[in-house]
Design a protein around this motif. Sequence first.
Motif, short mmCIF file in Angstrom:
data_model
loop_
_atom_site.label_atom_id
_atom_site.label_comp_id
_atom_site.label_asym_id
_atom_site.label_seq_id
_atom_site.Cartn_x
_atom_site.Cartn_y
_atom_site.Cartn_z
N VAL A 10 5.66 6.91 0.01
CA VAL A 10 6.44 5.69 -0.16
C VAL A 10 5.46 4.52 -0.24
O VAL A 10 4.41 4.52 0.41
N LYS A 11 5.81 3.54 -1.04
CA LYS A 11 4.94 2.38 -1.19
C LYS A 11 5.55 1.19 -0.48
O LYS A 11 6.72 0.84 -0.71
N ILE A 12 4.78 0.59 0.43
CA ILE A 12 5.19 -0.66 1.07
C ILE A 12 4.89 -1.79 0.09
O ILE A 12 3.74 -1.98 -0.33
N GLU A 13 5.91 -2.53 -0.31
CA GLU A 13 5.76 -3.56 -1.32
C GLU A 13 6.37 -4.87 -0.85
O GLU A 13 7.15 -4.91 0.11
N GLY A 14 6.01 -5.95 -1.53
CA GLY A 14 6.65 -7.24 -1.29
C GLY A 14 6.35 -7.83 0.07
O GLY A 14 7.20 -8.53 0.64
N THR A 15 5.16 -7.60 0.61
CA THR A 15 4.82 -8.12 1.93
C THR A 15 3.35 -8.48 1.98
O THR A 15 2.54 -7.93 1.22
N MET A 16 3.01 -9.42 2.86
CA MET A 16 1.62 -9.72 3.17
C MET A 16 1.58 -10.35 4.55
O MET A 16 2.00 -11.50 4.74
N ALA A 17 1.16 -9.56 5.52
CA ALA A 17 0.97 -10.05 6.88
C ALA A 17 -0.53 -10.08 7.17
O ALA A 17 -1.32 -9.44 6.47
N ARG B 96 0.84 -1.19 0.00
CA ARG B 96 0.00 0.00 0.00
C ARG B 96 0.88 1.25 0.00
O ARG B 96 2.04 1.21 0.39
N TRP B 97 0.30 2.35 -0.41
CA TRP B 97 0.97 3.65 -0.36
C TRP B 97 0.83 4.25 1.03
O TRP B 97 -0.24 4.17 1.65
#
Length: 428
Positions: free
Chosen positions: A384-391, A316-317
Amino acid sequence: MANQLPYLTGFGGHFETEAVAGALPKGRNSPQRPAFGLYAEQVSGSAFTAPRHENRRSWLYRMRPTADHRPFTPYQGASLFAPGTSDAPLAPNRLRWDPPASLADDADFIDGLVTMMANRDPASLEGVAIHLYRATRSMTDRLFVNADGELLLIPQSGTLHLFTEMGRMEVAPGWIALIPRGIRFRVDIEGEARGYVAENHGAMFRLPDLGPIGSNGLANPRDFQSPVAAFENVDRPCEVIQKYLGSLWTTTLDHSPLDVVAWHGNLAPFRYELARFNTIGTVSFDHPDPSIFTVLTSPSDTPGRANADFVIFPPRWMVGEDTFRPPWFHRNVMSEAMGLIHGDYDAKAEGFRPGGLSLHNLMSGHGPDVDSWRKASEAELRPVKIEGTMAFMVESCWPYRPTAFALQHAQSDYDLAWADFPKAQLPQ
């Protein structure tokens, strides 16, 4: 994941599907003589008199009635699945686990389950339990059914090939699947599969109300997929393992009970791709409560207090100004069990690995560790974009009690994540 199987789309809609033309009766739920000698059977996930908008049931047209089985006897396998929680006084400590390395090397989905925590007796029709699984082979000539609650499957690695009474689903990491209470299913895999299971004993998971968000956002009903009718016509011994009142039981049939040729109704398994979640967030300052990340909710008898919420923290942004962007330090009347499917979690610099688990019970202080706090405090607040994750988090109004296995395998130094914070310096 390749979408090779057909699906019905929508959440909680009334579906009708048949694997053989003419198997589904028209205009009658339970006719005197169903086509082809099939048996009409209703499965109800809610009370008969539940309000119409909450009433869930389906009619199944099957080759044999499910009433045809011999007595159940105790199941001797899956020793770490549903063993009960520890009766010893539980310290109010925060707990975290690495992906367990001691699970069986040769187990199917059922024998590869390990219960980590639970918070109510299933007979109370309340609460939730959290399990991990590691499967290295498919279930052969046997299947599982849970009378204690519905199962939310959350793969972390390896695709699950589910064959339920109502059809087939493929569920890869990045997807979830829900199996309703009482629906029989089998799990086939290729190689090894690991992941999480949230077992909901309370009110059925549903989409949360959107309130001021409006008509669009979060998980959209159209993105949920239920299977079309598919069946097995197999006449050989098949073991049925059932979870009932917290214990496992077994019986053997002379056929596969995955023999539903047609069905219609609004109680059905479904799958959902987490990447389709429409994340809501601030575009000014601060950030809203994590309830904006709720995919599914199971309400309790107290309005606004969930028996269980399934919450995700997806890419997400982050654009808010004058704010501390990771989750702030907090204490909460709700209890939080958290897992990581892939990537890094933005509130922990290290120690929380994909396939791992953490527990912050009610009113335990938690938040970012020192490194994450320092990095966020000093960061330039630009988009900033939070990428490459899935919690994800399974939050509950009931405090969790870990099992003996979980207590024995918890990280011994988790509390040190909050050590060495500098003391605030007040003016002289």
